[in-house]
Design a protein around this motif. Structure first.
Motif, short mmCIF file in Angstrom:
data_model
loop_
_atom_site.label_atom_id
_atom_site.label_comp_id
_atom_site.label_asym_id
_atom_site.label_seq_id
_atom_site.Cartn_x
_atom_site.Cartn_y
_atom_site.Cartn_z
N SER A 84 70.90 -16.41 -27.34
CA SER A 84 70.78 -17.86 -27.45
C SER A 84 72.16 -18.50 -27.44
N LEU A 85 72.19 -19.77 -27.17
CA LEU A 85 73.43 -20.53 -27.18
C LEU A 85 74.01 -20.57 -28.60
N ASP A 86 73.15 -20.73 -29.59
CA ASP A 86 73.62 -20.74 -30.98
C ASP A 86 74.27 -19.41 -31.36
N GLU A 87 73.68 -18.32 -30.93
CA GLU A 87 74.28 -17.01 -31.21
C GLU A 87 75.63 -16.89 -30.49
N ALA A 88 75.72 -17.39 -29.28
CA ALA A 88 76.96 -17.31 -28.52
C ALA A 88 78.09 -18.07 -29.21
N VAL A 89 77.83 -19.30 -29.66
CA VAL A 89 78.90 -20.06 -30.31
C VAL A 89 79.24 -19.49 -31.68
N HIS A 90 78.28 -18.87 -32.33
CA HIS A 90 78.56 -18.19 -33.60
C HIS A 90 79.54 -17.03 -33.37
N ILE A 91 79.28 -16.25 -32.34
CA ILE A 91 80.17 -15.12 -31.99
C ILE A 91 81.57 -15.65 -31.66
N LEU A 92 81.63 -16.72 -30.86
CA LEU A 92 82.92 -17.30 -30.50
C LEU A 92 83.66 -17.81 -31.73
N GLY A 93 82.92 -18.45 -32.63
CA GLY A 93 83.55 -18.96 -33.84
C GLY A 93 84.15 -17.85 -34.69
N ASN A 94 83.47 -16.73 -34.76
CA ASN A 94 83.97 -15.59 -35.54
C ASN A 94 85.16 -14.91 -34.86
N ALA A 95 85.15 -14.87 -33.55
CA ALA A 95 86.21 -14.17 -32.81
C ALA A 95 87.44 -15.05 -32.58
#
Length: 177
Positions: free
Chosen positions: A13-24
């Motif tokens: 999902s898009l939400d999962e993608a931005v969560h991953i980006l935020g953490n990285a």
């Protein structure tokens, strides 16, 4: 040359993608078609620790009529831009430019969003986005943010996208026919 080692993540999902980006943070790169990023990875000019593949996410593809403008999903390929009837009718310059991008193989895989998010001034589409007074839509955990093309391209290979944002769409005004 062989790219540096990185973790490959394909979020659902898009939400999962931005969560991953935020953490990285700055150690992550987004990939969809890969036609702009892959050469940089091979030459080790980009060395992300995490590669986030958004190519299969729903909602990033296609063209939608919004009255006075068209909304083009960032995952829409150059080939799709060339052949979309709405773009041909209301924004022929974009279709004509996309038809000249690289070669057929690149046009079938490369995306309009990837080309713009890459921010390469030698690319054709950033200049067209500026000429058409496009608005780029970025999504982050805080929601959508609209960025005028004139504010989006900051420097060579640098855009206004924050490390936790994904370019999701490009809004272009309809041209008078």
């Amino acid at each position: 040359m062989i790219p540096s080692k990185f973790d490959y993540i394909r979020p659902s999902s898009l939400d999962e993608a931005v969560h991953i980006l935020g953490n990285a943070g700055d150690e992550a790169k987004v990939i969809a078609g890969g036609q702009s990023l892959l050469p940089l990875l091979r030459l080790r000019l980009a060395n992300p620790e995490v590669l986030v593949d958004v190519g299969g996410l729903d909602g990033l593809h296609g063209v939608r009529d919004e009255g006075d403008s068209l909304l083009i999903g960032a995952g829409t390929t150059h080939y799709q831009v060339v052949h979309d009837p709405l773009i041909a009718e209301h924004c022929g310059l974009l279709a004509e430019t996309a038809e000249m991008v690289a070669d057929p193989a690149v046009r079938h895989r490369g995306t309009i969003g990837g080309s713009l998010a890459h921010g390469d001034p030698a690319g054709d589409l950033p200049a067209v986005a500026l000429a058409l007074d496009a608005t780029l839509i970025a999504y982050s955990p805080g929601g959508d943010r609209e960025i005028a093309a004139r504010d989006f391209f900051v420097d060579y290979l640098t855009t206004a996208l924050r490390s936790d944002e994904i370019l999701t769409g490009i809004r272009v005004p309809k041209m008078a026919g």
